[in-house]
Scaffold this motif. Structure first.
Motif, PDB file in Angstrom:
ATOM      1  N   LEU A  16       0.805  -1.276  -0.024  1.00  0.00           N
ATOM      2  CA  LEU A  16       0.035   0.073   0.085  1.00  0.00           C
ATOM      3  C   LEU A  16       0.897   1.154  -0.022  1.00  0.00           C
ATOM      4  O   LEU A  16       1.826   1.224   0.651  1.00  0.00           O
ATOM      5  CB  LEU A  16      -0.831   0.018   1.165  1.00  0.00           C
ATOM      6  CG  LEU A  16      -2.415  -0.657   1.205  1.00  0.00           C
ATOM      7  CD1 LEU A  16      -2.073  -2.253   0.961  1.00  0.00           C
ATOM      8  CD2 LEU A  16      -3.193  -0.752   2.494  1.00  0.00           C
ATOM      9  N   VAL A  17       0.614   2.106  -0.875  1.00  0.00           N
ATOM     10  CA  VAL A  17       1.482   3.482  -0.977  1.00  0.00           C
ATOM     11  C   VAL A  17       0.313   4.670  -1.175  1.00  0.00           C
ATOM     12  O   VAL A  17      -0.621   4.278  -1.421  1.00  0.00           O
ATOM     13  CB  VAL A  17       2.325   3.467  -2.191  1.00  0.00           C
ATOM     14  CG1 VAL A  17       3.328   2.380  -2.123  1.00  0.00           C
ATOM     15  CG2 VAL A  17       1.426   3.371  -3.501  1.00  0.00           C
ATOM     16  N   GLY A  18       0.692   5.951  -0.940  1.00  0.00           N
ATOM     17  CA  GLY A  18      -0.164   7.068  -1.044  1.00  0.00           C
ATOM     18  C   GLY A  18      -0.539   7.082  -2.267  1.00  0.00           C
ATOM     19  O   GLY A  18      -1.517   7.512  -2.808  1.00  0.00           O
ATOM     20  N   ALA A  28       6.136   2.405   1.417  1.00  0.00           N
ATOM     21  CA  ALA A  28       4.951   1.534   1.676  1.00  0.00           C
ATOM     22  C   ALA A  28       4.228   1.910   3.121  1.00  0.00           C
ATOM     23  O   ALA A  28       4.964   2.238   3.932  1.00  0.00           O
ATOM     24  CB  ALA A  28       5.173   0.095   1.700  1.00  0.00           C
ATOM     25  N   THR A  29       2.971   2.126   3.063  1.00  0.00           N
ATOM     26  CA  THR A  29       2.382   2.296   4.582  1.00  0.00           C
ATOM     27  C   THR A  29       1.839   0.906   5.159  1.00  0.00           C
ATOM     28  O   THR A  29       1.623   0.996   6.318  1.00  0.00           O
ATOM     29  CB  THR A  29       1.065   3.142   4.201  1.00  0.00           C
ATOM     30  OG1 THR A  29       0.258   2.646   3.358  1.00  0.00           O
ATOM     31  CG2 THR A  29       1.498   4.615   3.670  1.00  0.00           C
ATOM     32  N   VAL A  93       0.571  -3.171  -6.117  1.00  0.00           N
ATOM     33  CA  VAL A  93       0.537  -2.077  -5.625  1.00  0.00           C
ATOM     34  C   VAL A  93      -0.476  -1.248  -5.637  1.00  0.00           C
ATOM     35  O   VAL A  93      -1.191  -0.939  -6.425  1.00  0.00           O
ATOM     36  CB  VAL A  93       1.769  -1.268  -6.261  1.00  0.00           C
ATOM     37  CG1 VAL A  93       1.984   0.000  -5.591  1.00  0.00           C
ATOM     38  CG2 VAL A  93       3.017  -1.971  -6.395  1.00  0.00           C
ATOM     39  N   VAL A  94      -1.252  -1.028  -4.276  1.00  0.00           N
ATOM     40  CA  VAL A  94      -2.404  -0.514  -4.135  1.00  0.00           C
ATOM     41  C   VAL A  94      -2.308   1.083  -3.585  1.00  0.00           C
ATOM     42  O   VAL A  94      -1.536   1.129  -2.623  1.00  0.00           O
ATOM     43  CB  VAL A  94      -3.411  -1.368  -3.155  1.00  0.00           C
ATOM     44  CG1 VAL A  94      -4.817  -0.570  -2.934  1.00  0.00           C
ATOM     45  CG2 VAL A  94      -3.454  -2.673  -3.575  1.00  0.00           C
ATOM     46  N   GLU A  95      -2.892   1.962  -4.678  1.00  0.00           N
ATOM     47  CA  GLU A  95      -2.867   3.477  -3.843  1.00  0.00           C
ATOM     48  C   GLU A  95      -3.941   4.042  -2.926  1.00  0.00           C
ATOM     49  O   GLU A  95      -4.901   2.827  -2.891  1.00  0.00           O
ATOM     50  CB  GLU A  95      -2.949   4.245  -5.325  1.00  0.00           C
ATOM     51  CG  GLU A  95      -1.661   3.944  -6.184  1.00  0.00           C
ATOM     52  CD  GLU A  95      -1.728   4.813  -7.563  1.00  0.00           C
ATOM     53  OE1 GLU A  95      -1.765   5.874  -7.462  1.00  0.00           O
ATOM     54  OE2 GLU A  95      -2.087   4.197  -8.636  1.00  0.00           O
ATOM     55  N   ALA A  96      -3.852   4.966  -2.426  1.00  0.00           N
ATOM     56  CA  ALA A  96      -5.051   5.372  -1.427  1.00  0.00           C
ATOM     57  C   ALA A  96      -6.125   5.429  -1.909  1.00  0.00           C
ATOM     58  O   ALA A  96      -7.260   5.037  -0.984  1.00  0.00           O
ATOM     59  CB  ALA A  96      -4.497   6.693  -0.827  1.00  0.00           C
TER      60      ALA A  96
END
Length: 314
Positions: A16-18, A28-29, A93-96
């Motif tokens: 998860l990334v912004g 990564a968050t 990769v999943v954005e906010a």
């Protein structure tokens, strides 16, 4: 019991990334590691609902062993076919805002002997099953008609067979007469060779496929829900608006919900859409449990053929 066959399973790492910027360094968050593969996900969702299931899959190297380890806490029984090359790993990769970019490895090359063992074990398990689910991509070395061959294996053992595949593998499977296929909108457009901008066009293609020998067609439509055409009629269902955390595995959850609810008719469609809607609200490729569902908020009705689709496919 529902047996799933996943010819090309994976370890799925979700980051998860912004926001994703090409060429940039990203922090990564959150990071998750989940067992992956379309059939594996179906079994995970069924096991979470205490529905008997077995996941049949090729397994190789430390990655294959890790995949089985990850499935154990989810109470998914696994039947492994040992292979000489390691199981693949995928990254999402999943954005906010929920936008998901997937990077899928091609997977190991299976030998003819390994493919033969996979088919044999599928037939043995299907003899004790209500449904055999054959789904996902085919690794190198697999014949293009493997899903079609598994349809015949399942039918020969007395099980109903569902197929979730794409491209030539799906086309070949349809010729074998499965009891159900579950394409998404883009996969159905590819199969039909035409643009599908309205629900009526999806309905028309689904009816053509049924007329050619496929008993049921369940099409996942993203935020537009799902369409079902089977012996009970034609139905469209849409779920409540949901904040999207990840779309990985949502179609697999949809299929699991449909089979869990009987595998035909509008009420099974309602449960299927509840599962798919719940899945996009969960991080990574986590599968929904019954307590995650909002089935009562899913609307099922006859097909409005004029409805324009938000994910229109060409």
């Amino acid at each position: 019991m529902i047996v799933t066959v996943t010819p090309n399973p994976s370890l799925d790492r979700t980051i998860l990334v912004g926001g994703l910027v090409r060429g940039a360094v990203h922090r990564a968050t959150q990071v998750r590691l989940d067992p992956g593969g379309k059939g594996v996900n179906v079994s995970r969702a069924l096991a979470a609902a205490d529905r008997p299931t077995v996941a049949l899959l090729p397994s190789g190297g430390a990655e294959g062993a890790r995949l089985a380890e990850l499935l154990a806490p989810e109470a998914v029984p696994v039947v492994e076919v040992p292979i000489g090359m390691p199981t693949r790993s995928n990254v999402a990769v999943v954005e906010a805002d929920g936008t998901t970019s997937k990077f899928n490895e091609p997977g190991p090359e299976l030998t003819p002997a390994e493919v033969a063992v996979l088919e044999t074990r599928a037939g043995e398990l299907a003899g004790r099953a209500d449904w055999l689910v054959s789904s996902g991509s085919l690794p190198s070395g697999c014949p293009e008609d493997l899903h079609a061959r598994l349809v015949r294996v399942g039918h020969g053992a007395g099980a109903r067979v569902a197929v979730d595949a794409s491209g030539p593998a799906l086309a070949a499977a349809c010729e074998a007469g499965p009891d159900l296929i579950k394409p998404n909108l883009a996969e159905l457009a590819e199969l039909s060779g035409r643009a599908l901008a309205r629900l009526g066009e999806v309905l028309g293609v689904a009816r053509e496929i049924r007329a050619a020998g496929v008993a049921g067609v369940l099409v996942s439509l993203g935020e537009d829900g799902a369409l079902l055409v089977d012996g009970t009629g034609a139905w469209h269902a849409a779920g409540p608006a949901t904040a999207v955390l990840s779309t990985v595995g949502a179609g697999d959850a949809t299929l699991a919900g449909f089979l869990r609810a009987g595998g035909s008719g509008p009420e099974a469609l309602r449960v299927a859409v509840a599962y798919g809607t719940a899945a996009v609200g969960l991080a990574g490729s986590r599968m929904p449990a019954p307590e995650d569902l909002r089935t009562e908020e899913v609307r099922v009705h006859e097909v409005d053929e004029s409805l324009s689709l938000s994910g229109a496919a060409a």
